[in-house]
Design a protein around this motif. Structure first.
Motif, PDB file in Angstrom:
ATOM      1  N   VAL A 106       7.538   0.166 -10.572  1.00  0.00           N
ATOM      2  CA  VAL A 106       6.799  -0.109  -9.529  1.00  0.00           C
ATOM      3  C   VAL A 106       6.370  -1.454  -9.347  1.00  0.00           C
ATOM      4  O   VAL A 106       6.189  -2.003  -8.246  1.00  0.00           O
ATOM      5  CB  VAL A 106       5.552   1.146  -9.470  1.00  0.00           C
ATOM      6  N   LEU A 107       5.716  -2.171 -10.479  1.00  0.00           N
ATOM      7  CA  LEU A 107       5.241  -3.569 -10.362  1.00  0.00           C
ATOM      8  C   LEU A 107       6.379  -4.465 -10.191  1.00  0.00           C
ATOM      9  O   LEU A 107       5.827  -5.365  -9.365  1.00  0.00           O
ATOM     10  CB  LEU A 107       4.537  -3.601 -11.952  1.00  0.00           C
ATOM     11  N   PRO A 145      -5.190   5.076  -5.776  1.00  0.00           N
ATOM     12  CA  PRO A 145      -5.105   6.458  -5.117  1.00  0.00           C
ATOM     13  C   PRO A 145      -4.014   6.462  -4.292  1.00  0.00           C
ATOM     14  O   PRO A 145      -3.498   5.672  -3.522  1.00  0.00           O
ATOM     15  CB  PRO A 145      -6.366   6.485  -4.319  1.00  0.00           C
ATOM     16  N   ARG A 146      -3.234   7.616  -4.064  1.00  0.00           N
ATOM     17  CA  ARG A 146      -2.025   7.850  -3.315  1.00  0.00           C
ATOM     18  C   ARG A 146      -0.948   7.251  -3.240  1.00  0.00           C
ATOM     19  O   ARG A 146       0.046   7.420  -2.720  1.00  0.00           O
ATOM     20  CB  ARG A 146      -2.833   7.861  -1.830  1.00  0.00           C
ATOM     21  N   LEU A 147      -1.009   6.413  -4.209  1.00  0.00           N
ATOM     22  CA  LEU A 147       0.407   5.567  -4.609  1.00  0.00           C
ATOM     23  C   LEU A 147       1.618   6.776  -4.856  1.00  0.00           C
ATOM     24  O   LEU A 147       2.589   6.494  -3.953  1.00  0.00           O
ATOM     25  CB  LEU A 147       0.137   4.503  -5.699  1.00  0.00           C
ATOM     26  N   PRO A 161       2.171   0.660  -1.122  1.00  0.00           N
ATOM     27  CA  PRO A 161       1.170  -0.206  -0.318  1.00  0.00           C
ATOM     28  C   PRO A 161       0.646  -1.261  -0.981  1.00  0.00           C
ATOM     29  O   PRO A 161      -0.048  -1.235  -2.143  1.00  0.00           O
ATOM     30  CB  PRO A 161       0.285   1.072  -0.194  1.00  0.00           C
ATOM     31  N   LEU A 162       0.764  -2.415  -0.381  1.00  0.00           N
ATOM     32  CA  LEU A 162       0.085  -3.641  -0.979  1.00  0.00           C
ATOM     33  C   LEU A 162      -0.602  -4.693  -0.116  1.00  0.00           C
ATOM     34  O   LEU A 162      -0.794  -5.713  -0.092  1.00  0.00           O
ATOM     35  CB  LEU A 162       1.356  -4.598  -1.285  1.00  0.00           C
ATOM     36  N   GLY A 163      -1.571  -3.848   0.389  1.00  0.00           N
ATOM     37  CA  GLY A 163      -2.655  -4.465   1.498  1.00  0.00           C
ATOM     38  C   GLY A 163      -3.689  -5.135   0.497  1.00  0.00           C
ATOM     39  O   GLY A 163      -3.798  -4.991  -0.936  1.00  0.00           O
ATOM     40  N   ARG A 164      -4.491  -5.883   1.045  1.00  0.00           N
ATOM     41  CA  ARG A 164      -5.786  -6.564   0.223  1.00  0.00           C
ATOM     42  C   ARG A 164      -6.583  -5.637  -0.573  1.00  0.00           C
ATOM     43  O   ARG A 164      -7.068  -6.060  -1.535  1.00  0.00           O
ATOM     44  CB  ARG A 164      -6.323  -7.463   1.066  1.00  0.00           C
ATOM     45  N   ARG A 199      -3.688  -6.996  -4.837  1.00  0.00           N
ATOM     46  CA  ARG A 199      -4.486  -7.896  -5.221  1.00  0.00           C
ATOM     47  C   ARG A 199      -3.770  -8.374  -6.456  1.00  0.00           C
ATOM     48  O   ARG A 199      -3.807  -9.670  -6.770  1.00  0.00           O
ATOM     49  CB  ARG A 199      -5.999  -7.240  -5.692  1.00  0.00           C
ATOM     50  N   PHE A 200      -3.207  -7.672  -7.325  1.00  0.00           N
ATOM     51  CA  PHE A 200      -2.676  -8.270  -8.787  1.00  0.00           C
ATOM     52  C   PHE A 200      -1.584  -9.077  -8.233  1.00  0.00           C
ATOM     53  O   PHE A 200      -1.382 -10.432  -8.674  1.00  0.00           O
ATOM     54  CB  PHE A 200      -2.059  -7.037  -9.431  1.00  0.00           C
ATOM     55  N   CYS A 201      -0.680  -8.589  -7.476  1.00  0.00           N
ATOM     56  CA  CYS A 201       0.602  -9.592  -7.009  1.00  0.00           C
ATOM     57  C   CYS A 201       0.091 -10.573  -6.417  1.00  0.00           C
ATOM     58  O   CYS A 201       0.734 -11.898  -6.706  1.00  0.00           O
ATOM     59  CB  CYS A 201       1.391  -8.624  -6.173  1.00  0.00           C
TER      60      CYS A 201
END
Length: 348
Positions: A133-134, A312-314, A325-328, A334-336
């Motif tokens: 996933v990462l 949550p909900r990933l 989901p990769l929103g702010r 945030r990590f990415c």
């Protein structure tokens, strides 16, 4: 763009040269007589002279230039080196033995060398740590930054990054189409052959029986990726095979995803031994758990690559076939964002 020039009347040799050029993604100009070659002599980025045309070409007194090669199918011909000197060639290439060298020469002129892409390897400290996933999230985040990104699934038993990204039905090549490749692969041809998602190029596995990736195939893919992309992300298995070792040997940095609990740290320590045998820069990415980040990194003797709290909900999003989901506001997003910023800053 000017194309490599071939000077020969030998149709069998020409067929071989056209095949070798196609493997490099190159198109050729062909001259069947020295007079036909004259307009191209100074413009062509590379010139291949067939042994059958060497004496006729030398008689015209062509001006000296770089990147001229004499190509022959005659082995151990004592007259070959005289012809090489006569036409001012830099080397004699005997086919088929020198095919790989010739592929490289053609590819160098159609794919001018650029700054090599960063290669980020990702693996889990134990099963279920979230390394795939990462890896997928890093690649998606990079492509959304308009970085040319190649995501490589190197874990034959990982379930498939194409499934993780909802691309299991996408048209394009998979590892089974590439495992026989040795030597140089055209980055343009590789990108055209593989599935893409919003600018992200993906190399994964077919469903069904999965065979290990040969080290030579991994080497060819990664070298093409380094030439033709801005970033290459590789999802590695925890049990390292020869292909994984090839990837680690080319890694700019390697992220070891570690759940912050005792079992996670002890398992990661075992994986780390294998990683450090092949690469130097390994960083811990800590998943939420009962242990603090500094305890995890101190136990492993690794710098902190970042922390990823549970999101949550990933799991529900992935089960629906949605991309991560990769929103702010998301921990993964945030990590990415932070990791890619630091990686690109260090690379400039």
């Amino acid at each position: 763009m000017d194309r490599p020039l071939v000077i020969t009347e030998d149709h069998e040799l020409l067929d071989d040269l056209l095949r070798v050029a196609a493997a490099a993604g190159a198109e050729l100009d062909v001259a069947h007589a020295p007079a036909h070659a004259r307009p191209y002599w100074n413009r062509a980025p590379l010139i291949v002279v067939g042994g059958d045309m060497a004496d006729a070409l030398a008689a015209t007194g062509p001006p000296p230039r770089h990147r001229v090669f004499l190509v022959t199918q005659e082995r151990d011909d004592p007259d070959t080196w005289r012809k090489c000197v006569a036409v001012g060639a830099q080397a004699v290439l005997e086919l088929p033995a020198a095919e790989r060298r010739l592929v490289d020469e053609f590819a160098d002129v159609v794919e001018p060398p650029a700054g090599p892409a960063a290669v980020v390897c990702v693996t889990g400290g134990r099963g279920g740590a979230g390394a795939s996933v990462l890896a997928g999230s890093l690649a998606l985040s990079a492509s959304r930054r308009r970085l040319r990104t190649l995501l490589v699934d190197a874990d034959p038993l990982g379930g498939g990054l194409d499934l993780l990204l909802g691309q299991e039905e996408a048209d394009g090549a998979r590892w089974s189409d590439l495992v026989a490749r040795e030597g140089r692969v055209s980055c343009t041809a590789l990108q055209a052959a593989l599935p893409t998602l919003a600018g992200l190029t993906l190399l994964s596995f077919h469903r069904g029986e999965v065979r290990p990736i040969p080290a030579e195939a991994m080497r060819s893919v990664l070298e093409a990726g380094r030439r033709g992309f801005d970033l290459v992300v590789v999802d590695l298995p925890r049990h390292l095979d020869q292909a994984a070792a090839e990837a680690l040997g080319r890694a700019t940095t390697t992220l070891l995803v570690v759940p912050a609990d005792v079992r996670g740290v002890l398992a990661a320590a075992q994986v780390l031994v294998g990683l450090q045998a092949h690469t130097g820069d390994v960083r811990a990415v800590v998943r939420s758990g009962v242990l603090k980040d500094e305890v995890v990194t101190g136990s492993l003797g690794l710098p902190l690559g970042g922390s990823v709290p549970d999101q949550p909900r990933l799991a529900a999003a992935l089960d629906r076939g949605d991309v991560p989901p990769l929103g702010r506001r998301s921990s993964l997003g945030r990590f990415c964002s932070v990791f890619l910023h630091e990686l690109l800053e260090a690379d400039t």
